[in-house]
Design an enzyme around this catalytic site. Structure first.
Site, PDB file in Angstrom:
ATOM      1  N   CYS A 192      75.910  39.649  82.735  1.00 46.01           N
ATOM      2  CA  CYS A 192      76.133  40.385  81.540  1.00 46.01           C
ATOM      3  C   CYS A 192      74.907  40.786  80.852  1.00 46.01           C
ATOM      4  O   CYS A 192      74.095  39.611  80.375  1.00 46.01           O
ATOM      5  CB  CYS A 192      77.389  39.825  80.553  1.00 46.01           C
ATOM      6  SG  CYS A 192      77.580  40.720  79.119  1.00 46.01           S
ATOM      7  N   CYS A 210      73.985  47.602  82.573  1.00 47.98           N
ATOM      8  CA  CYS A 210      75.195  46.914  82.213  1.00 47.98           C
ATOM      9  C   CYS A 210      75.992  46.866  83.522  1.00 47.98           C
ATOM     10  O   CYS A 210      76.147  47.804  84.090  1.00 47.98           O
ATOM     11  CB  CYS A 210      76.038  47.992  81.192  1.00 47.98           C
ATOM     12  SG  CYS A 210      77.758  47.625  80.959  1.00 47.98           S
TER      13      CYS A 210
HETATM   14  N1  DGL Z   1      79.165  44.201  81.115  1.00 46.24           N
HETATM   15  C1  DGL Z   1      78.651  44.036  79.720  1.00 46.24           C
HETATM   16  C2  DGL Z   1      77.225  44.105  80.197  1.00 46.24           C
HETATM   17  O1  DGL Z   1      76.526  44.213  80.849  1.00 46.24           O
HETATM   18  C3  DGL Z   1      78.857  44.984  78.930  1.00 46.24           C
HETATM   19  C4  DGL Z   1      80.227  45.452  78.498  1.00 46.24           C
HETATM   20  C5  DGL Z   1      80.834  45.145  77.088  1.00 46.24           C
HETATM   21  O2  DGL Z   1      80.130  45.940  76.064  1.00 46.24           O
HETATM   22  O3  DGL Z   1      81.152  44.162  77.181  1.00 46.24           O
HETATM   23  O4  DGL Z   1      76.367  44.409  79.197  1.00 46.24           O
END
Ligand code: DGL
Length: 272
Positions: free
Chosen positions: A76, A190
């Site tokens: 993440c 993301c």
């Molecule tokens: N998948 C998360 C990232 O890579 C973001 C999504 C979220 O806002 O939770 O930042």
């Protein structure tokens, strides 16, 4: 229990996004076992404060370390940007290596850009942390970085409306400054965004190269496991399982699209 190749690799994300990273690992390193935590009851991470993200990231990392993972992957960008250092510290204390997003994608983008103009599309938490800008600037090359914060994109994708007009219009708006800046390389900052990669490619044009965390991280994990003598040998297929802090059914339904492999029967609820 001492570190050994037969222990699982731990992953976490705010929800289903990190499954795009896990997907690459399941394909590239099929013999490994994987344990993934989706913190979906706290989604989205992208609009949370640094303090809150550090609290969530260290709680989940602590849980995974208690499960005796042999390597910990922060899949993440928002969590890495806010708490990568804190998670690395926890890993060090437990003698477990930590791999995060951000650095590996920045390295690839810096290596493949031809005009030196790199775009970053990410959550507000990631953009405002400056993590990508620092990782790109640290390469010591003359690079022009254009960062676009996309507050709506991960929630729309996580909501399941990935192929709607709403997402097309939202993505078009976020692409405008990237086109104006003439970027030839775009980091999808993301782990939710690979689901809209075809859409980004269509709007930005074929000449813009998209860099996702999946490929970059699978390579980084393999190198790290090899250097620590922790790679699992053999041609077999390992197992994979999930713990989610939110609703199990919606994680299965939505997650299957991200993982492109079956999730059903492998997901347990986790109170954390
Ligand atoms: N998948 C998360 C990232 O890579 C973001 C999504 C979220 O806002 O939770 O930042």
């Amino acid at each position: 229990m001492s570190a050994g190749p037969d222990r699982p690799i731990g992953f976490f994300d705010s929800g289903v996004g990190g499954l795009t990273v896990l997907h690459e690992c399941l394909v590239s390193l099929p013999a490994e076992d994987y344990l993934y935590v989706g913190d979906s009851s706290h989604f989205p991470y992208g609009d949370k404060s640094r303090e809150r993200l550090r609290e969530r990231a260290t709680t989940i990392a602590g849980y995974l370390l208690d499960q005796e993972v042999k390597l910990l992957v922060v899949a993440c960008n928002s969590a890495t940007s806010a708490a990568g250092d804190a998670v690395r510290e926890l890993g060090r204390g437990a003698g477990v290596p930590v791999v995060t997003v951000v650095g590996p994608e920045a390295e690839i983008a810096g290596a493949i850009t031809e005009n030196g103009r790199i775009g970053v599309l990410a959550t507000p938490a990631t953009v405002f942390s400056g993590a990508y800008r620092r990782a790109l600037e640290d390469q010591g090359r003359e690079l022009t970085v254009t960062e676009v914060a996309a507050p709506d994109l991960a929630p729309i994708i996580q909501g399941g409306a990935t192929f709607s007009e709403e997402v097309v219009n939202t993505v078009r708006g976020y692409c405008r400054p990237l086109k104006e800046a003439g970027v030839d390389t775009l980091i999808l900052g993301c782990t939710h965004y690979p689901l809209v990669a075809p859409l980004l490619q269509r709007i930005l044009g074929r000449n813009v190269r998209l860099v996702t965390a999946g490929h970059a991280i699978a390579g980084a994990i393999q190198r790290r496991l090899a250097s620590e003598d922790l790679l699992r040998e053999g041609d077999g297929e390992g197992g994979y399982g999930f713990r989610v802090t939110g609703d199990r059914e919606s994680f299965v339904t939505l997650g299957t699209r991200f993982l492109q492999l079956p999730l059903s029967g492998r997901v347990e609820h986790l109170e954390l």
